[in-house]
Structures are given as C-alpha cells and as structure tokens.
Design a protein around this motif. Structure first.
Motif, PDB file in Angstrom:
ATOM      1  N   THR A  13      -0.616   7.324   5.492  1.00  8.94           N
ATOM      2  CA  THR A  13      -0.130   6.024   5.040  1.00  8.94           C
ATOM      3  C   THR A  13       1.342   5.916   5.396  1.00  8.94           C
ATOM      4  OG1 THR A  13      -1.696   5.911   3.212  1.00  8.94           O
ATOM      5  CG2 THR A  13       0.273   4.539   3.037  1.00  8.94           C
ATOM      6  N   THR A  30      -2.989   3.712   7.333  1.00 11.82           N
ATOM      7  CA  THR A  30      -2.636   2.550   6.526  1.00 11.82           C
ATOM      8  C   THR A  30      -1.201   2.168   6.860  1.00 11.82           C
ATOM      9  OG1 THR A  30      -4.116   3.215   4.738  1.00 11.82           O
ATOM     10  CG2 THR A  30      -2.360   1.660   4.180  1.00 11.82           C
ATOM     11  N   ALA A  45      -5.675  -4.367   3.095  1.00 10.22           N
ATOM     12  CA  ALA A  45      -5.616  -3.422   1.982  1.00 10.22           C
ATOM     13  C   ALA A  45      -6.489  -3.884   0.817  1.00 10.22           C
ATOM     14  CB  ALA A  45      -4.181  -3.224   1.526  1.00 10.22           C
TER      15      ALA A  45
END
Length: 182
Positions: free
Chosen positions: A71, A93, A154
């Motif tokens: 992430t 991410t 998300a």
C-alpha cells in the motif's frame, strides 16, 4: 546497517541488483526522499513505505516486478516513467493519483490459474489513473473471472476513481474485472 539521508535524497538502484530484506519488512521507510529503480535488467521492487517510488528501468523490455502486496500511503508519489512495472500475482493499493508515462507499461497478469492470486490494483476513492503509456492485463484462463486481474476503487460499492486513457495511451485487455460504479 543504516543508510540515512538528511533532508531529501534519492536512493537509486542500477545495474543488476536484487533488493530483498530489509525492504521486505516494515522497517523500510523512505521518509521525504525518493527510491528509483533504474536497472538495465529485470528486477524486483521491494515492499516498503515509499514517499516517492520511481520505476525508470530501461530498455523498454525491462521488467520491474513488485515483490509482494503493498500500500502506497496518502501523499506518496508513484512515477511509472520507463519500462514495465509488473504487479505479478499481488495487490497494489495507491492512495494518490498516478500516471503511466508514455513509454512505460503497467502490467497486471495472472499466471497461476488458481482462482485466488490474480493481481489487484486498488485506487483510492476520488483519485485517478492516467494512461499515457500502456496498461496491459492478461490471464491464463479467460473463461474464469476469478483468475482475471482486477482494477477497483477502495470502496467499490460507493465511491469512484478516475480512469483516463490519453491519445498516446494503449490498453491491452485479456481478462479484467473493472470494478467502479461510475
């Protein structure tokens, strides 16, 4: 040992280089500096907390493969400048917008046909991806959507992200779950 930059700096990997632990652990934090992968042969991108992550491998056929799920935090920068950034079978991410530059490729491909390890690109809500280069997806089983790479927001059921392909951009799709309510 410890490598410490005072202020802003760039840690650049060039030539033939394998980056593993400590980047594979949570002990790696780029702070306010940049980490640039500039190899001339295929390489692995270590998992860590990057402030600025630059993929600038060359020649164009050179591949930088993400070493594990990662992430990128808010306010981080992802620069896909040259070569190919391959997610392998993991997830990335991105909490900020990013661009795939002309001459660069972002590749999501499933090679396992196991229904569980296809790559996933998660874009933070209200952020965007701009493709000036190439976005390439592929799967070994185009009949089984469980093996398709996924691009999603998300919060896929409520929020949106932007996705733009410029006049110089190319999207090559062979199996893709594109999950955004917009």
């Amino acid at each position: 040992g410890t490598l410490d930059f005072s202020g802003v700096g760039t840690l650049q990997f060039t030539g033939s280089c394998t980056v593993s632990s400590p980047l594979a652990s949570t002990s790696f934090t780029a702070g306010s500096g940049a980490v640039r992968y500039a190899q001339t042969s295929d390489c692995s991108v270590g998992v860590g907390t990057y402030n600025i992550l630059r993929i600038n491998v060359s020649p164009a056929a050179t591949v930088a493969t993400l070493g594990g799920s990662m992430t990128l935090p808010a306010l981080s920068v992802l620069d896909l400048l040259t070569g190919t950034f391959d997610l392998g079978s993991v997830s990335l991410t991105c909490n900020e917008s990013f661009t795939v530059a002309s001459g660069a490729t972002l590749r999501l491909r499933d090679l396992t046909n196991d229904g569980v390890s296809a790559p996933v690109l998660v874009i933070a809500d209200t952020k965007s991806v701009t493709v000036n280069g190439t976005l390439q997806t592929s799967t070994v089983d185009p009949d089984d959507s469980a093996d398709w790479p996924t691009i999603r927001s998300a919060t896929p059921t409520t929020d949106r992200f932007g996705f733009t392909v410029s006049s110089t951009g190319t999207v090559n799709v062979n199996g893709l779950v594109f999950n955004s309510p917009n």
